[in-house]
Write a protein that holds these residues in place. Structure first.
Motif, PDB file in Angstrom:
ATOM      1  N   GLU A  25       0.844  -1.183   0.000  1.00 37.22           N
ATOM      2  CA  GLU A  25       0.000   0.000   0.000  1.00 37.22           C
ATOM      3  C   GLU A  25       0.885   1.240   0.000  1.00 37.22           C
ATOM      4  O   GLU A  25       1.928   1.256   0.653  1.00 37.22           O
ATOM      5  N   PRO A  26       0.506   2.294  -0.714  1.00 35.82           N
ATOM      6  CA  PRO A  26       1.308   3.519  -0.731  1.00 35.82           C
ATOM      7  C   PRO A  26       1.282   4.215   0.623  1.00 35.82           C
ATOM      8  O   PRO A  26       0.249   4.210   1.307  1.00 35.82           O
ATOM      9  N   HIS A  27       2.413   4.799   1.011  1.00 37.73           N
ATOM     10  CA  HIS A  27       2.492   5.437   2.317  1.00 37.73           C
ATOM     11  C   HIS A  27       2.489   6.960   2.234  1.00 37.73           C
ATOM     12  O   HIS A  27       2.547   7.641   3.255  1.00 37.73           O
ATOM     13  N   ASP A  28       2.446   7.538   1.034  1.00 38.32           N
ATOM     14  CA  ASP A  28       2.300   8.987   0.914  1.00 38.32           C
ATOM     15  C   ASP A  28       1.514   9.314  -0.353  1.00 38.32           C
ATOM     16  O   ASP A  28       1.372   8.488  -1.260  1.00 38.32           O
ATOM     17  N   ARG A  29       1.030  10.537  -0.409  1.00 40.10           N
ATOM     18  CA  ARG A  29       0.155  10.930  -1.517  1.00 40.10           C
ATOM     19  C   ARG A  29       0.900  10.986  -2.848  1.00 40.10           C
ATOM     20  O   ARG A  29       0.301  10.808  -3.911  1.00 40.10           O
ATOM     21  N   ALA A  30       2.190  11.268  -2.779  1.00 38.04           N
ATOM     22  CA  ALA A  30       2.967  11.349  -4.013  1.00 38.04           C
ATOM     23  C   ALA A  30       2.996  10.000  -4.735  1.00 38.04           C
ATOM     24  O   ALA A  30       2.988   9.944  -5.967  1.00 38.04           O
ATOM     25  N   ILE A  31       3.021   8.910  -3.971  1.00 38.35           N
ATOM     26  CA  ILE A  31       3.002   7.587  -4.595  1.00 38.35           C
ATOM     27  C   ILE A  31       1.662   7.354  -5.285  1.00 38.35           C
ATOM     28  O   ILE A  31       1.602   6.806  -6.391  1.00 38.35           O
ATOM     29  N   TRP A  32       0.576   7.783  -4.623  1.00 38.41           N
ATOM     30  CA  TRP A  32      -0.737   7.683  -5.271  1.00 38.41           C
ATOM     31  C   TRP A  32      -0.729   8.459  -6.584  1.00 38.41           C
ATOM     32  O   TRP A  32      -1.249   7.985  -7.605  1.00 38.41           O
ATOM     33  N   ARG A  33      -0.151   9.668  -6.550  1.00 39.57           N
ATOM     34  CA  ARG A  33      -0.125  10.495  -7.748  1.00 39.57           C
ATOM     35  C   ARG A  33       0.677   9.823  -8.862  1.00 39.57           C
ATOM     36  O   ARG A  33       0.293   9.845 -10.036  1.00 39.57           O
ATOM     37  N   ALA A  34       1.800   9.199  -8.477  1.00 35.06           N
ATOM     38  CA  ALA A  34       2.625   8.507  -9.473  1.00 35.06           C
ATOM     39  C   ALA A  34       1.904   7.283 -10.036  1.00 35.06           C
ATOM     40  O   ALA A  34       2.016   6.980 -11.234  1.00 35.06           O
ATOM     41  N   MET A  35       1.163   6.578  -9.188  1.00 38.69           N
ATOM     42  CA  MET A  35       0.449   5.385  -9.651  1.00 38.69           C
ATOM     43  C   MET A  35      -0.676   5.742 -10.622  1.00 38.69           C
ATOM     44  O   MET A  35      -1.009   4.957 -11.518  1.00 38.69           O
TER      45      MET A  35
END
Length: 265
Positions: A25-35
Motif C-alpha cells: 500500500e502507498p504510504h504517501d500521496r505522491a506515490i498515489w499520484r505517481a500510480m
C-alpha cells in the motif's frame, strides 16, 4: 525472493516507495499520484538513450563547457544538454550527456559518479526516461532518490538501491482463528470454543506481564542512572567553572594590589 534485485528492472511507484520493494500500500500521496499518472516520455528529445548519461546535483553556475571539459576525458561526446528554466534561462542543476561509444558511456558511469565539479558532488546514472519501462518522473511523485526531510524517499535506483528483505516466516495468529482447521478448535456444533480461547489468552497474558514489568523496571533504572550521571557531570562542571572564576578574581585582586603598591613607592 528469487527475482529480487537491488536495482529496479521496471519502474513501479509502489515498490519504489518501499525500502525493500515489498510494500503493498502507498504510504504517501505522491506515490498515489505517481500510480495514477500516465506519463509519456518527451518525444522532442533526440539522441540514443542507451548512450546517454544523466548528470544531477550540479552547481547552478556549471556550464556546458565545464561539463565537456570533465566528461570528455572518458571518451568522445556527441551532445551535451544542460537543462535550463524556460523563463529565466538559469540552470536547473542537471544535464544529459550523449557519448559516441558504449565503452565511454560505461567508463563515465563507473568513474564520474560522486565527482566534485565546482564544489558540488555530482550524481551520475544512465538515462531512465526512455530506457526504464514504466518510468514516472519526480515531479509526478516518482523518480529515485529524494531527501529524508521530505519523507518521500524513492528506492531501487543507483543512489538508493533496494535493501534485501528479511525472510520472515509466515506466522499465523491462532487467537483470531487463523491457521489450519485443527488449530481453530471448533466444537462439535460448529461453534468456536471461545471459553478455552479466552482462558488460554488470559494465562498467556499473566505470564507475559511479569516479564514486561522487569523490562520496564530495567529501562527505568537505566534512565535514572543516566540522569544521575548527567546531573553529577553538570555539578562537576559548575564546580570547575566556579573555581576558575574565583581564581581569576584572586589574580585580578593581586594584580591591582601590586599596581597600587607600585604607585605609593
Amino acid at each position: 525472493m528469487n527475482d529480487w534485485a537491488p536495482i529496479a528492472k521496471e519502474y513501479d511507484p509502489l515498490k519504489a516507495g518501499s525500502i525493500d520493494g515489498t510494500d503493498e500500500e502507498p504510504h504517501d500521496r505522491a506515490i498515489w499520484r505517481a500510480m495514477l499518472a500516465r506519463y509519456v516520455p518527451n518525444k522532442g528529445v533526440t539522441g540514443d538513450p542507451h548512450l546517454t548519461l544523466f548528470v544531477a546535483r550540479l552547481n547552478l553556475q556549471t556550464t556546458e563547457e565545464k561539463l565537456k571539459e570533465v566528461f570528455s576525458r572518458y571518451g568522445d561526446i556527441r551532445k551535451i544538454r544542460l537543462v535550463r528554466d524556460l523563463v529565466t534561462g538559469f540552470s536547473k542543476g542537471y544535464a544529459f550527456i550523449e557519448y559516441k561509444e558504449e565503452r565511454a558511456l560505461l567508463k563515465a558511469h563507473r568513474d564520474a559518479n560522486r565527482l566534485v565539479i565546482d564544489q558540488h558532488e555530482i550524481f551520475v546514472d544512465f538515462e531512465l526516461e526512455r530506457t526504464l519501462k514504466g518510468w514516472i518522473p519526480r515531479r509526478l511523485g516518482g523518480g529515485f532518490g529524494g531527501k529524508k526531510e521530505s519523507g518521500q524517499l524513492r528506492f531501487g535506483g543507483r543512489d538508493r538501491p533496494f535493501r534485501k528483505p528479511i525472510n520472515l516466516p509466515n506466522v499465523k495468529n491462532d487467537f483470531y482463528g487463523e491457521g489450519s482447521a485443527e488449530k481453530r478448535n471448533f466444537s462439535r456444533e460448529g461453534t468456536r470454543d471461545w471459553r478455552t480461547r479466552d482462558r488460554d489468552h488470559e494465562r498467556s497474558r499473566e505470564k507475559r506481564w511479569p516479564e514486561r514489568e522487569r523490562s520496564w523496571a530495567w529501562g527505568d533504572s537505566e534512565r535514572e542512572r543516566d540522569s544521575k550521571d548527567e546531573r553529577s557531570r553538570g555539578r562537576d562542571r559548575k564546580d570547575r567553572d566556579r573555581k576558575d572564576r574565583e581564581r581569576d578574581r584572586s589574580r585580578e585582586r593581586d594584580t591591582k594590589k601590586q599596581r597600587d603598591d607600585d604607585k605609593h613607592r
